[in-house]
Design a protein around this motif. Structure first.
Motif, PDB file in Angstrom:
ATOM      1  N   ASP A 152      73.092 -94.631 104.917  1.00 49.96           N
ATOM      2  CA  ASP A 152      71.910 -94.863 104.101  1.00 49.96           C
ATOM      3  C   ASP A 152      71.949 -93.975 102.861  1.00 49.96           C
ATOM      4  O   ASP A 152      72.848 -93.154 102.675  1.00 49.96           O
ATOM      5  N   GLN A 153      70.950 -94.124 102.006  1.00 44.15           N
ATOM      6  CA  GLN A 153      70.950 -93.405 100.733  1.00 44.15           C
ATOM      7  C   GLN A 153      70.850 -91.897 100.922  1.00 44.15           C
ATOM      8  O   GLN A 153      71.363 -91.128 100.090  1.00 44.15           O
ATOM      9  N   ILE A 154      70.217 -91.454 102.005  1.00 45.50           N
ATOM     10  CA  ILE A 154      70.102 -90.012 102.233  1.00 45.50           C
ATOM     11  C   ILE A 154      71.469 -89.416 102.550  1.00 45.50           C
ATOM     12  O   ILE A 154      71.860 -88.376 101.991  1.00 45.50           O
ATOM     13  N   LEU A 155      72.232 -90.063 103.443  1.00 41.88           N
ATOM     14  CA  LEU A 155      73.568 -89.572 103.763  1.00 41.88           C
ATOM     15  C   LEU A 155      74.508 -89.726 102.571  1.00 41.88           C
ATOM     16  O   LEU A 155      75.358 -88.853 102.327  1.00 41.88           O
ATOM     17  N   ALA A 193      81.054 -76.672 122.915  1.00 37.18           N
ATOM     18  CA  ALA A 193      80.783 -78.087 122.650  1.00 37.18           C
ATOM     19  C   ALA A 193      79.446 -78.459 123.254  1.00 37.18           C
ATOM     20  O   ALA A 193      78.932 -77.774 124.151  1.00 37.18           O
ATOM     21  N   ARG A 194      78.882 -79.553 122.770  1.00 35.79           N
ATOM     22  CA  ARG A 194      77.647 -80.103 123.345  1.00 35.79           C
ATOM     23  C   ARG A 194      77.526 -81.574 122.987  1.00 35.79           C
ATOM     24  O   ARG A 194      78.094 -82.043 122.012  1.00 35.79           O
ATOM     25  N   CYS A 195      76.738 -82.282 123.786  1.00 37.03           N
ATOM     26  CA  CYS A 195      76.466 -83.699 123.536  1.00 37.03           C
ATOM     27  C   CYS A 195      75.271 -83.851 122.606  1.00 37.03           C
ATOM     28  O   CYS A 195      74.300 -83.091 122.697  1.00 37.03           O
ATOM     29  N   ILE A 196      75.353 -84.819 121.740  1.00 40.91           N
ATOM     30  CA  ILE A 196      74.233 -85.231 120.884  1.00 40.91           C
ATOM     31  C   ILE A 196      73.927 -86.683 121.232  1.00 40.91           C
ATOM     32  O   ILE A 196      74.685 -87.593 120.895  1.00 40.91           O
ATOM     33  N   CYS A 197      72.830 -86.901 121.935  1.00 40.53           N
ATOM     34  CA  CYS A 197      72.422 -88.259 122.303  1.00 40.53           C
ATOM     35  C   CYS A 197      71.410 -88.776 121.291  1.00 40.53           C
ATOM     36  O   CYS A 197      70.479 -88.053 120.912  1.00 40.53           O
ATOM     37  N   THR A 198      71.595 -90.007 120.862  1.00 42.00           N
ATOM     38  CA  THR A 198      70.652 -90.621 119.937  1.00 42.00           C
ATOM     39  C   THR A 198      70.285 -92.009 120.440  1.00 42.00           C
ATOM     40  O   THR A 198      71.003 -92.616 121.236  1.00 42.00           O
ATOM     41  N   GLY A 199      69.161 -92.503 119.960  1.00 37.45           N
ATOM     42  CA  GLY A 199      68.704 -93.830 120.339  1.00 37.45           C
ATOM     43  C   GLY A 199      67.329 -94.079 119.762  1.00 37.45           C
ATOM     44  O   GLY A 199      66.693 -93.166 119.232  1.00 37.45           O
ATOM     45  N   PRO A 200      66.834 -95.296 119.855  1.00 37.32           N
ATOM     46  CA  PRO A 200      65.518 -95.634 119.302  1.00 37.32           C
ATOM     47  C   PRO A 200      64.382 -95.121 120.176  1.00 37.32           C
ATOM     48  O   PRO A 200      63.487 -95.862 120.586  1.00 37.32           O
ATOM     49  N   ASP A 201      64.449 -93.836 120.504  1.00 41.57           N
ATOM     50  CA  ASP A 201      63.381 -93.163 121.231  1.00 41.57           C
ATOM     51  C   ASP A 201      63.064 -91.885 120.465  1.00 41.57           C
ATOM     52  O   ASP A 201      63.258 -91.835 119.251  1.00 41.57           O
ATOM     53  N   ARG A 202      62.625 -90.844 121.136  1.00 41.80           N
ATOM     54  CA  ARG A 202      62.225 -89.641 120.396  1.00 41.80           C
ATOM     55  C   ARG A 202      63.409 -88.854 119.857  1.00 41.80           C
ATOM     56  O   ARG A 202      63.227 -87.852 119.171  1.00 41.80           O
ATOM     57  N   GLY A 205      71.598 -77.819 115.512  1.00 35.25           N
ATOM     58  CA  GLY A 205      71.922 -78.510 116.755  1.00 35.25           C
ATOM     59  C   GLY A 205      71.024 -78.097 117.896  1.00 35.25           C
ATOM     60  O   GLY A 205      70.637 -78.926 118.733  1.00 35.25           O
ATOM     61  N   ASP A 206      70.671 -76.814 117.945  1.00 32.34           N
ATOM     62  CA  ASP A 206      69.758 -76.339 118.990  1.00 32.34           C
ATOM     63  C   ASP A 206      68.407 -77.038 118.909  1.00 32.34           C
ATOM     64  O   ASP A 206      67.745 -77.246 119.934  1.00 32.34           O
ATOM     65  N   ARG A 207      68.011 -77.420 117.708  1.00 33.49           N
ATOM     66  CA  ARG A 207      66.669 -77.974 117.519  1.00 33.49           C
ATOM     67  C   ARG A 207      66.618 -79.501 117.619  1.00 33.49           C
ATOM     68  O   ARG A 207      65.543 -80.056 117.858  1.00 33.49           O
ATOM     69  N   VAL A 208      67.741 -80.169 117.434  1.00 35.94           N
ATOM     70  CA  VAL A 208      67.706 -81.640 117.469  1.00 35.94           C
ATOM     71  C   VAL A 208      68.364 -82.219 118.711  1.00 35.94           C
ATOM     72  O   VAL A 208      68.226 -83.418 118.973  1.00 35.94           O
ATOM     73  N   SER A 209      69.074 -81.406 119.493  1.00 35.17           N
ATOM     74  CA  SER A 209      69.763 -81.925 120.666  1.00 35.17           C
ATOM     75  C   SER A 209      69.043 -81.533 121.934  1.00 35.17           C
ATOM     76  O   SER A 209      68.420 -80.466 122.021  1.00 35.17           O
ATOM     77  N   MET A 247      65.837 -90.379 117.938  1.00 31.54           N
ATOM     78  CA  MET A 247      66.461 -91.382 117.097  1.00 31.54           C
ATOM     79  C   MET A 247      67.280 -90.771 115.965  1.00 31.54           C
ATOM     80  O   MET A 247      68.355 -91.263 115.633  1.00 31.54           O
ATOM     81  N   ALA A 248      66.828 -89.694 115.347  1.00 27.96           N
ATOM     82  CA  ALA A 248      67.456 -89.193 114.128  1.00 27.96           C
ATOM     83  C   ALA A 248      68.396 -88.021 114.376  1.00 27.96           C
ATOM     84  O   ALA A 248      68.799 -87.361 113.416  1.00 27.96           O
ATOM     85  N   SER A 249      68.787 -87.760 115.620  1.00 26.79           N
ATOM     86  CA  SER A 249      69.582 -86.570 115.912  1.00 26.79           C
ATOM     87  C   SER A 249      70.909 -86.562 115.159  1.00 26.79           C
ATOM     88  O   SER A 249      71.260 -85.572 114.497  1.00 26.79           O
ATOM     89  N   THR A 250      71.679 -87.639 115.232  1.00 24.79           N
ATOM     90  CA  THR A 250      72.960 -87.682 114.536  1.00 24.79           C
ATOM     91  C   THR A 250      72.755 -87.627 113.025  1.00 24.79           C
ATOM     92  O   THR A 250      73.516 -86.967 112.306  1.00 24.79           O
ATOM     93  N   HIS A 251      71.747 -88.300 112.532  1.00 27.48           N
ATOM     94  CA  HIS A 251      71.442 -88.268 111.099  1.00 27.48           C
ATOM     95  C   HIS A 251      71.213 -86.833 110.646  1.00 27.48           C
ATOM     96  O   HIS A 251      71.771 -86.385 109.623  1.00 27.48           O
ATOM     97  N   HIS A 252      70.413 -86.073 111.402  1.00 25.71           N
ATOM     98  CA  HIS A 252      70.149 -84.674 111.055  1.00 25.71           C
ATOM     99  C   HIS A 252      71.421 -83.846 111.115  1.00 25.71           C
ATOM    100  O   HIS A 252      71.673 -82.998 110.242  1.00 25.71           O
ATOM    101  N   MET A 253      72.234 -84.057 112.162  1.00 24.59           N
ATOM    102  CA  MET A 253      73.450 -83.264 112.319  1.00 24.59           C
ATOM    103  C   MET A 253      74.411 -83.494 111.156  1.00 24.59           C
ATOM    104  O   MET A 253      75.034 -82.547 110.646  1.00 24.59           O
TER     105      MET A 253
END
Length: 489
Positions: free
Chosen positions: A350-353, A311-320, A113-117, A322-328
Motif C-alpha cells: 500500500d501507499q504507506i509501505l 526469533a519469534r512468530c508474528i501472527c496476523t489476520g482480520p482480527d485484533r 515487536g514486543d508491542r505488536v506480537s 490485523m496490522a502486525s506485519t504492516h507495523h513490523m
C-alpha cells in the motif's frame, strides 16, 4: 382468503417498483453506514460505499458477503492460546537486548515487536533454511515418519497430487503407530484439487478440518475473502516447519522434468516451535472447538542444537492483530542503515509501505526488490507492473528474476534481521488473510537469505523507467486499470 391473495398480488404488480426502490434505499443506506463506521482504511470505506451506491441491490449483497468481517474470536480462545504459547518457554527467558547480536539500530525494532506480537522474542532457536521443495519436502516427510506422539499440519493448499498422496501415506503410517494427528486446510485452498485431500485423509481415519468453511451460517459456501494462508508443520511439539511452501508437486524436480517452481521454507527448533504450535492450536480450536492440551502437543524437552538465535512468530489476520506485519515492516524499513532486500511473488504494497521504502531509498539505503519474471497470477503481474514506477522514481532497484516462478517471501535488513513466512506484500496478505511470519535476529541466517536473493539478482533483468515506458500504451492502460482493483485481487 382467495380474495386477499388476489388483492395482494394486484398490489405487488402495481407497486413493486416502489417496493424495490424502498428496499434498495434501506439496504443501501444501512450498508453504507456500516461501511463508513467500521472500516478504518478510508480507501476501503470509500470503495465499499461507492459499490453500494452504484449498485443499489447488488452492492449491499456483495458487501454482506465480502465486506463484513465476521471473524470474532472468543476471549476464551485467545486466553487458551496465550497459556499454550508461553507455558514451556521459561527455559529461555525473553531476549533483553538485541543490540550486541544484530546492531544498536534494531533495539527499537525489538520494542516494536514486543508491542505488536502475541509472542515474546526468545533465544535458543535453531533455524535451517530449506531451499526449494527438493530440500523442504523430504525434511518434512522425514519428520513425519519419525514422529512419536503428535503431528500438527496446516496449509493453504494441500493438493491430492503425487506429492500430496505421499504426505497422506506418511501421515497414515504415523496414525497407525498411534501418533495423534490434526490437519487443517483452508476451504478455498482445498478446492485447488479435484479430489479434495481431506477426503483421502478421512479415509485413513486422520482428523482434519477445513478453515472458514461456512462462516455465514445460512449460506452453504466458503467465505472466500478471509483465508488461512499459514503453512505449518509441528512434529512432537519439538520440530517445526514454516515458510511460503504449500504442498504441491510442482515444487519438486522429480515431478516437473527437472524444472520445478521455487520457494523457501524453514526448519525450526526451540521456543519458537511453541509459538508455532500455539498458532495452530488457536486456529484448530477456532475451527473445530477442540482444545489441544499443551501437555500433549508440546515437548517436555526441546533443547535446540546450536547455533542459538533469537526469533519469534508474528501472527496476523482480520482480527485484533490485523496490522502486525504492516507495523513490523514499517519499523524495519525505518531502522535500516545499509541495505533492504525483498523477494516477493506478489509485490503490491500500500501507499504507506511504498512511502517507507521510498524514504529509505532517499536516505541512501540500497533497496533491492526481486519479483518473478514469469508470474503464476497474470492479473497480479499486470497490477505490479503498473506500480513499479513509484519505487523506481525514489531510487529503489527492481529486478525481474529469470527461470522458474519463485514463490519465496523473504526480507533481510542490514544482513542481521530477517522476516520470513507466508505473507506476501499485497493487500490480501496485509489485511485479509490469516498469516504467520517469523522474525529472526541472526547474521548467519540473514547472510544465507541474502545470498539466495543476490543469486536471483545475478541472472535477473533490471526494471527501469525506460523499460516501463516502452510498454505499449494499450498494455499500460490495461495494467493501470487492473491496478485499480488490486485491493480485491
Amino acid at each position: 382468503m382467495q380474495e386477499h391473495l388476489i388483492h395482494l398480488r394486484a398490489l405487488l404488480q402495481d407497486y413493486w417498483p416502489h417496493l424495490a426502490l424502498g428496499l434498495s434505499v434501506v439496504l443501501g443506506v444501512s450498508a453504507a453506514i456500516h461501511a463508513a463506521m467500521t472500516k478504518n482504511d478510508v480507501r476501503a470505506a470509500i470503495s465499499w460505499v461507492g459499490v453500494i451506491v452504484m449498485s443499489p441491490l447488488l452492492g449491499p449483497f456483495l458487501y454482506l458477503i465480502a465486506g463484513i468481517n465476521r471473524v470474532r474470536r472468543q476471549n476464551l480462545l485467545e486466553h487458551g492460546a496465550e497459556v499454550f504459547r508461553e507455558q514451556a518457554s521459561y527455559l529461555y527467558p525473553p531476549v533483553s537486548d538485541v543490540g550486541p547480536l544484530a546492531g544498536p539500530q534494531f533495539r527499537s525494532l525489538q520494542i516494536l515487536g514486543d508491542r505488536v506480537s502475541r509472542s515474546q522474542l526468545r533465544n535458543g532457536n535453531n533455524v535451517q533454511v530449506l531451499d526449494g521443495g527438493d530440500q523442504a519436502y523430504p525434511a518434512m516427510l522425514q519428520a513425519i515418519r519419525e514422529a512419536r506422539s503428535t503431528i500438527a499440519l496446516q496449509s493453504y493448499i494441500f493438493d491430492s497430487d503425487r506429492l500430496g498422496r505421499e504426505f497422506v501415506q506418511a501421515l497414515a503410517q504415523a496414525h497407525q503407530r498411534g501418533v495423534q494427528i490434526r490437519v487443517l486446510v483452508d476451504a478455498i485452498g482445498a478446492k485447488y484439487s479435484r479430489v479434495p485431500v481431506v477426503r483421502l485423509l478421512r479415509r485413513e481415519g486422520i482428523r482434519c478440518a477445513l478453515f472458514m468453511t461456512n462462516p455465514l451460517g445460512f449460506m452453504r459456501m466458503p467465505y472466500a475473502n478471509l483465508r488461512s494462508h499459514r503453512k505449518l508443520l509441528i512434529v512432537d511439539g519439538a520440530i517445526g516447519f514454516t515458510g511460503g511452501m504449500n504442498l504441491r508437486e510442482s515444487f519438486m524436480a522429480q515431478y516437473t522434468d527437472g524444472h520445478p517452481s521455487r520457494d523457501t521454507h524453514f526448519r525450526l527448533e526451540g521456543p519458537v516451535v511453541v509459538q508455532l504450535a500455539a498458532s495452530f492450536a488457536h486456529d484448530w480450536q477456532f475451527t473445530t472447538r477442540e482444545a489441544l492440551p499443551h501437555s500433549q502437543w508440546c515437548a517436555d524437552n526441546w533443547q535446540a542444537p546450536k547455533p542459538h538465535v533469537p526469533a519469534r512468530c508474528i501472527c496476523t489476520g482480520p482480527d485484533r492483530f490485523m496490522a502486525s506485519t504492516h507495523h513490523m515492516l514499517l519499523g524495519a524499513f525505518a531502522v535500516a542503515q545499509r541495505h533492504i532486500r525483498i523477494q516477493s511473488p506478489y509485490f503490491l504494497p500500500d501507499q504507506i509501505l511504498l512511502g517507507a521504502l521510498n524514504t529509505a531509498a532517499r536516505r541512501g539505503i540500497q533497496v533491492d526488490i526481486v519479483i518473478p519474471g514469469q508470474n503464476n497470477l497474470r492479473l497480479v503481474n499486470y497490477a505490479m507492473t503498473a506500480q513499479l514506477d513509484q519505487v523506481l522514481r525514489a531510487g529503489c532497484r527492481v529486478w525481474r528474476a529469470s527461470g522458474p516462478f519463485n514463490h519465496s517471501k523473504l526480507i533481510t535488513i542490514d544482513g542481521a534481521w530477517s522476516y520470513v513466512g507466508s505473507s506476501n506484500l499485497d493487500p490480501r496478505s496485509l489485511r485479509l488473510n490469516f498469516e504467520l511470519d517469523v522474525e529472526i535476529y541472526s547474521r548467519e541466517t540473514a547472510r544465507h537469505i541474502q545470498n539466495l536473493i543476490d543469486k536471483e539478482i545475478e541472472d535477473a533483468q533490471a526494471v527501469s523507467l525506460e523499460s516501463l515506458g516502452a510498454i505499449p500504451f494499450g498494455k499500460r492502460l490495461r495494467n493501470r486499470l487492473i491496478w485499480l482493483a488490486s485491493p480485491y485481487l
